[in-house]
Design an enzyme around this catalytic site. Structure first.
Site, short mmCIF file in Angstrom:
data_model
loop_
_atom_site.label_atom_id
_atom_site.label_comp_id
_atom_site.label_asym_id
_atom_site.label_seq_id
_atom_site.Cartn_x
_atom_site.Cartn_y
_atom_site.Cartn_z
N CYS A 34 -8.67 -50.23 -38.19
CA CYS A 34 -8.10 -48.62 -37.85
C CYS A 34 -9.02 -47.85 -36.95
CB CYS A 34 -7.91 -47.92 -39.37
SG CYS A 34 -7.49 -46.07 -38.82
N GLU B 213 20.03 -13.66 -19.42
CA GLU B 213 19.00 -14.30 -19.86
C GLU B 213 17.64 -13.81 -19.32
OE1 GLU B 213 20.21 -16.68 -21.85
OE2 GLU B 213 19.00 -18.43 -21.96
N LYS C 224 23.29 -22.75 -16.43
CA LYS C 224 22.86 -22.29 -17.99
C LYS C 224 21.35 -22.27 -17.79
CE LYS C 224 23.66 -23.46 -22.54
NZ LYS C 224 22.50 -23.00 -23.05
N CYS D 206 -9.08 -42.61 -45.16
CA CYS D 206 -9.04 -42.69 -43.65
C CYS D 206 -8.72 -41.24 -43.22
CB CYS D 206 -7.54 -43.48 -43.33
SG CYS D 206 -7.27 -43.31 -41.62
N GLU E 158 28.42 -21.26 -13.37
CA GLU E 158 27.40 -20.71 -13.15
C GLU E 158 26.24 -21.58 -13.58
OE1 GLU E 158 27.17 -17.32 -16.03
OE2 GLU E 158 29.42 -16.80 -15.13
N ALA F 154 0.79 -1.40 -0.02
CA ALA F 154 0.07 -0.07 0.14
C ALA F 154 0.93 1.40 0.10
CB ALA F 154 -0.94 -0.08 1.04
S1 IVH Z 1 27.65 -16.81 -21.42
C1 IVH Z 1 30.48 -15.91 -24.75
N1 IVH Z 1 26.43 -17.69 -19.38
O1 IVH Z 1 23.35 -19.90 -23.50
C2 IVH Z 1 29.67 -16.47 -23.87
N2 IVH Z 1 25.33 -18.02 -21.67
O2 IVH Z 1 25.20 -20.91 -26.07
C3 IVH Z 1 28.17 -15.78 -23.95
N3 IVH Z 1 22.99 -19.02 -21.53
O3 IVH Z 1 22.22 -18.07 -26.02
C4 IVH Z 1 26.97 -16.51 -23.08
N4 IVH Z 1 23.01 -19.29 -19.13
O4 IVH Z 1 21.61 -17.17 -23.67
C5 IVH Z 1 26.36 -17.60 -20.83
N5 IVH Z 1 25.30 -18.64 -17.42
C6 IVH Z 1 25.44 -18.48 -18.76
C7 IVH Z 1 24.05 -18.79 -19.58
C8 IVH Z 1 24.22 -18.42 -20.89
C9 IVH Z 1 22.32 -19.58 -20.18
C10 IVH Z 1 22.62 -19.25 -22.70
C11 IVH Z 1 22.72 -17.80 -23.47
C12 IVH Z 1 23.34 -18.30 -24.98
C13 IVH Z 1 23.51 -19.64 -24.87
C14 IVH Z 1 25.04 -19.90 -25.26
#
Ligand code: IVH
Length: 700
Positions: A419, A180, A123, A443, A121, A36
């Site tokens: 069938c 991303e 993906k 068919c 990291e 709020a």
């Molecule tokens: S680095 C030069 N880090 O994966 C490196 N990409 O094939 C650039 N992705 O299209 C990407 N998690 O969208 C990086 N922790 C991460 C990621 C990541 C997902 C995706 C990104 C890219 C594809 C790479």
């Protein structure tokens, strides 16, 4: 009324406060004020801005929502290309070991050199985005596109509360943040629930939902979609003494107020990487969003620069995937589906189960042979596997959990040898795995799917003739064969406008699309017929060899075997198809309605310099679509194959090339980029008239 300095200061203070609350709520997940109170501050700022419109800035929190739809998303050139990462296909620890070994080799480190430090990291499974901040203000957001040119989605991205419109602290003159955009699983389920209730499109998975939501022309739609964001890297940077490690960069991005995922680590040596891979595998199910692996990056930026790139992929990073996801559920029953070619496919009806980001309710069992081999029985607990976007499959039963001794499943008996769609006889050839309906075009299942195949983008390409329309046209008895589409007494704008979900405009457009498809190519026409085992490539081979449809219609098995790459199975399928009087009738009717250029049986591949050479295409090329590259290769006599083997002569790799590229490297094959492909083909001896004809054969 022009705002006084005091009012301006008041608006600034409100913005700063709202931004602080946004950051606490959306990035840190630790709200600092009740809703709020937030709303009160927001309305106060809105009131000031409406009284003094000159105070409004694009980066004001009030400007996140809405705006007018734009006619299209403008193209944006990326000063620093948006690259992809190589994928390590070995999903065991060996994958991490192999990457570390490659990095050490490339850096010239011997066994005595200390282990390398990496940033590890997740993906994320969404879509890449580049956010450009100038003097701390978000000025541009662009999708990746082909890596060099993406789409301007700034107005859409502004609606994401997690993405700061202003950076905190001392921001450099130019800072491009790469990351991303994705959708959390719970948000995805909620969105689909709402879509369903509103009779709108259901998304297949969170990634598609995120992509569809971001690439809207109307930002007010994006504003209503629950999108999330994590930063993972940099693009163009000016005037910033950048940290000397990737981990340091991520810390700095977090300090600027950008969301950076907490599940990251500095991992040392291959054991460190493998440990992270294993820990995240444990965590994966409990994460609120999908990941399809982890990413390792050499932590030292100096070393990253030293390692550089190969074919648009950095040598210093790798994506290490997880094995396909598997879950256990109950097999409730086995349904059958009739395919376009009459194949009867058993489909497992499952107790709904969540796997790999979607709820799965059925999975393929392929054919009777597979059911026997796996010995799956109705009522069993079964393992279901889902890898990427492919159709889920039943891996096998958990025999220990079987209750009693349920009967084995016999497909033909279950359907009484008839069938389920048309009641025609179902037969299974002696050494065939698959049972088939003999109903042909009678068919409805085959007829519907034959029509959908005929209208497909790679066939005669009738835009707008989707599954729903086909189903209605067939159910209403308006269309029975592809030739009926061109009969204006049956299919016209008035008839189409009567169908469900069809306005007058879509009806007129569909009539137009049908008309346009009358002009096609022989290769597309042959492919569109849907002859079993005659795919796009074979259709092109046949068209090139015969030049005219009559040549094909008159060919017997022996003549067909003369066509390069046509073997006995394909030849028999063609002969059987053409032996069917109904099919000949349909072809005759289509010939009246359609037109394609016919040539002498001339442009034989043997003429080309690349006759007999096999190319494999993988990944996204910067400017050529796959079909364009394939046409260019075929124009000089080359062949495009689907998989890499020792026999492959050239592998053409673009962005996001995966396991095919890995395999090519293992086999030591020649790998070309788009430019190299163009150079190679340019050097080829192309005789202009024929090559032109083939080059532009594909109009998609
Ligand atoms: S680095 C030069 N880090 O994966 C490196 N990409 O094939 C650039 N992705 O299209 C990407 N998690 O969208 C990086 N922790 C991460 C990621 C990541 C997902 C995706 C990104 C890219 C594809 C790479």
């Amino acid at each position: 009324m022009v705002a006084s300095t005091e009012i301006r200061a008041q608006a600034d203070a409100l913005r700063t406060e709202l931004e602080r609350h946004d950051h606490a709520y959306y990035v840190l997940d630790a709200p600092t004020v009740p809703d709020a109170e937030y709303d009160r501050l927001f309305r106060e700022l809105q009131a000031l801005e409406s009284e003094h419109p000159e105070l409004i800035t694009p980066a004001s929190p009030t400007q996140r929502v809405g705006g007018q739809p734009s006619p299209e998303l403008a193209a944006v050139h990326h000063a620093v290309p948006m690259l992809s990462i190589r994928t390590e296909t070995d999903t065991t620890d060996e994958g991490a070991v192999a990457f570390d070994a490659r990095v050490r080799r490339a850096l010239g480190l011997d066994d005595t050199a200390p282990p390398i430090a990496y940033a590890a990291e997740l993906k994320f499974d969404g879509l890449a985005i580049s956010l450009r901040y100038e003097s701390g203000v978000l000025v541009l957001a662009a999708t990746r596109g082909d890596g060099s040119t993406g789409e301007d989605v700034t107005r859409n991205v502004r609606t994401l509360r997690q993405i700061p419109l202003h950076l905190h602290g001392d921001a450099p003159p130019v800072l491009e943040v790469r990351g991303e955009i994705f959708m959390r699983r719970d948000d995805f389920e909620r969105l689909n629930g709402a879509q369903e209730a509103a009779g709108q499109k259901i998304f297949v998975n969170p990634r598609n939902a995120a992509a569809g939501s971001l690439r809207q022309l109307d930002p007010s739609i994006t504003a209503r979609r629950p999108l999330s964001f994590f930063a993972y890297g940099l693009g163009e940077v000016q005037g910033w003494a950048q940290p000397d490690t990737h981990s340091g960069v991520l810390d700095a991005l977090a300090a600027f107020g950008l969301p950076v995922c907490e599940h990251r680590d500095r991992a040392v040596g291959p054991q460190g990487l493998a440990g992270f891979h294993a820990r995240m595998a444990e965590l994966r199910q409990s994460l609120p969003f999908d990941i399809d692996g982890v990413v390792y990056k050499v932590d030292s930026i100096a070393r990253q620069l030293e390692l550089g790139f190969v074919s648009r992929e950095p040598r210093w990073a790798v994506a290490h995937k997880y094995p396909a996801q598997e879950v256990a559920t109950r097999l409730l029953g086995i349904d059958v589906q009739v395919g376009r070619t009459g194949a009867i496919t058993p489909v497992a009806r499952l107790e709904p189960v969540f796997v790999g980001g979607v709820t799965v309710t059925n999975a393929t069992l392929h054919n009777q042979g597979e059911i026997d081999r796996k010995d799956v029985r109705i009522g069993d607990w079964v393992i279901v596997r889902r890898a990427g976007d492919v159709i889920p499959e039943v891996v096998g039963p958990i025999v220990e959990r079987r209750e009693g001794e349920p009967a084995r499943f016999d497909l033909l008996a279950a359907i009484g040898h008839t069938c389920p769609e048309c009641g025609s006889h179902v037969v299974r050839g002696e050494d065939e795995a698959v049972a088939r309906c003999t109903g042909g075009l009678f068919c409805p299942a085959q007829c519907k799917q034959a029509l959908r195949h005929f209208a497909g983008r790679r066939a005669v390409d009738i835009d707008g003739l989707g599954e729903q329309i086909v189903n209605q046209l067939v159910a209403a008895g308006i269309v029975k064969t592809p030739a009926d589409l061109y009969d204006s007494a049956r299919v016209n704008a008035e008839v189409l406008a009567e169908l469900e979900r069809m306005g007058e405009r879509s009806a007129t457009n569909l009539v137009k699309a049908i008309d346009q498809s009358r002009e096609t190519t022989l290769a597309r026409f042959i492919f569109a017929l849907g002859i079993r085992n005659v795919g796009e490539t074979t259709a092109k081979d046949l068209a090139r060899y015969f030049g005219k449809l009559d040549g094909l219609l008159e060919a017997d098995e022996a003549a067909l075997l003369q066509v390069p790459d046509v073997g006995p199975v394909v030849a028999r399928c063609i002969v059987e198809f053409l032996a069917e009087a109904h099919n000949r009738e349909v072809i005759a009717a289509l010939r009246q309605a359609m037109h394609w250029p016919e040539t002498e049986a001339a442009a034989r591949p043997e003429a080309g310099r690349f006759a007999g050479k096999t190319f494999v295409l993988t990944g996204t090329l910067p400017s050529l679509r796959r079909d364009e590259a394939a046409s260019m290769i075929e124009a000089v006599g080359g062949k495009v194959a689907g998989s890499v083997s020792k026999k492959t002569d050239y592998v053409v790799a673009g962005a996001d090339a995966g396991s095919k590229l890995d395999k090519a490297r293992q086999l030591g094959l020649v790998v070309l980029g788009e430019d190299e492909l163009r150079d190679l083909l340019r050097a080829a001896d192309i005789s202009p008239p024929d090559s032109q004809a083939v080059l532009f054969e594909d109009k998609q």
